[in-house]
Write an enzyme that holds these catalytic residues in place. Sequence first.
Site, PDB file in Angstrom:
ATOM      1  N   LYS A 194     101.935  17.169 -55.998  1.00 27.49           N
ATOM      2  CA  LYS A 194     101.204  16.849 -54.775  1.00 27.49           C
ATOM      3  C   LYS A 194     101.011  18.138 -53.979  1.00 27.49           C
ATOM      4  O   LYS A 194     101.973  18.733 -53.496  1.00 27.49           O
ATOM      5  CB  LYS A 194     101.953  15.811 -53.951  1.00 27.49           C
ATOM      6  N   LYS A 247      97.885  14.895 -57.333  1.00 26.48           N
ATOM      7  CA  LYS A 247      97.151  14.597 -56.100  1.00 26.48           C
ATOM      8  C   LYS A 247      96.867  15.894 -55.365  1.00 26.48           C
ATOM      9  O   LYS A 247      97.801  16.671 -55.144  1.00 26.48           O
ATOM     10  CB  LYS A 247      97.985  13.661 -55.218  1.00 26.48           C
TER      11      LYS A 247
END
Length: 322
Positions: A194, A247
């Site tokens: 992330k 992400k």
Amino acid sequence: MAYPIERGRRLRRNEKIRRMVRETVLSLDDLIYPLFVVEGEGIKKEVSSMPDVYQMSIDNIVKECIELERLGLQSIILFGIPNHKDELGSEAYNDNGVIQQAIRAIKQNTGLYIITDVCMCEYTSHGHCGIIKDGDVDNDTTLKYLAMEALSHAKAGADMVAPSDMMDGRVAVIRDILDDNGFEHIPIMSYSVKYASAFYGPFREAAESTPQFGDRRSYQMDPANRREALREARYDLEEGADILMVKPALPYLDIIRDLRETFDLPIAAYNVSGEYSMIMAAVRNGWVDKDRVIMESLTSIKRAGADLILTYFAKEVARILG
């Protein structure tokens, strides 16, 4: 004049042959639809930076889930937005909190597969993803609270938990607490890679989770780093993650491909709010063909190696695939 023997156009001549030889096929089974749950009743408030995306109270979330099931979608991920926020994010692990109530209501009315986001940022008064000490998120203190949150979600009926906080070691503590309480069957989809991305802006409005001070770069990854992504994914694999997530998605297709070529676990990718909002802005200005851009964008994510895609376009894809 010599003509080419190999003619690629032979297999592009019409839609039937193009479909027959298509290498990457996007289906509704690949998609996970994010939903934002708020307290109250009769609430359906559009997120100003995310057209057609809403904060909804549980009664409307249930109606939405019934519609999603009718469209052929099968999986959602829930983000809870409580009225009360404090420094310890106590509503995150309240067994009667907004997300826990939503899980039970959805389970009673649909057969959807429910994934829950496990993080503190929507629940803390400061908007950070954990417990603050000396002006920064304290990693090891936060782990206990994340484990409590994941267990509370599992007790409420969640089918899968998805820790998104980027604390070191959180997959292991969540796996331990789930197993110790009889939830060894609950998978963990970890936000393994992330990045500290500028593409999260609209989400922070939707989830009401903007940090009240500083930023999240001390725990989310530097967008410039590629090799680090493999280390982060490997840590989560070793700690017991069942699915690895990248992400954002579109700016990090190379990272999705790296994980796909390195690990044999399912790979998920989050087509985040900023990616969604940019396309929707272009659509509303008449600059792009909405359906084609949606399908091209999501197909590129799957082509890069993602097995699952979290996307706000899931309902649109259901309409397009009809």
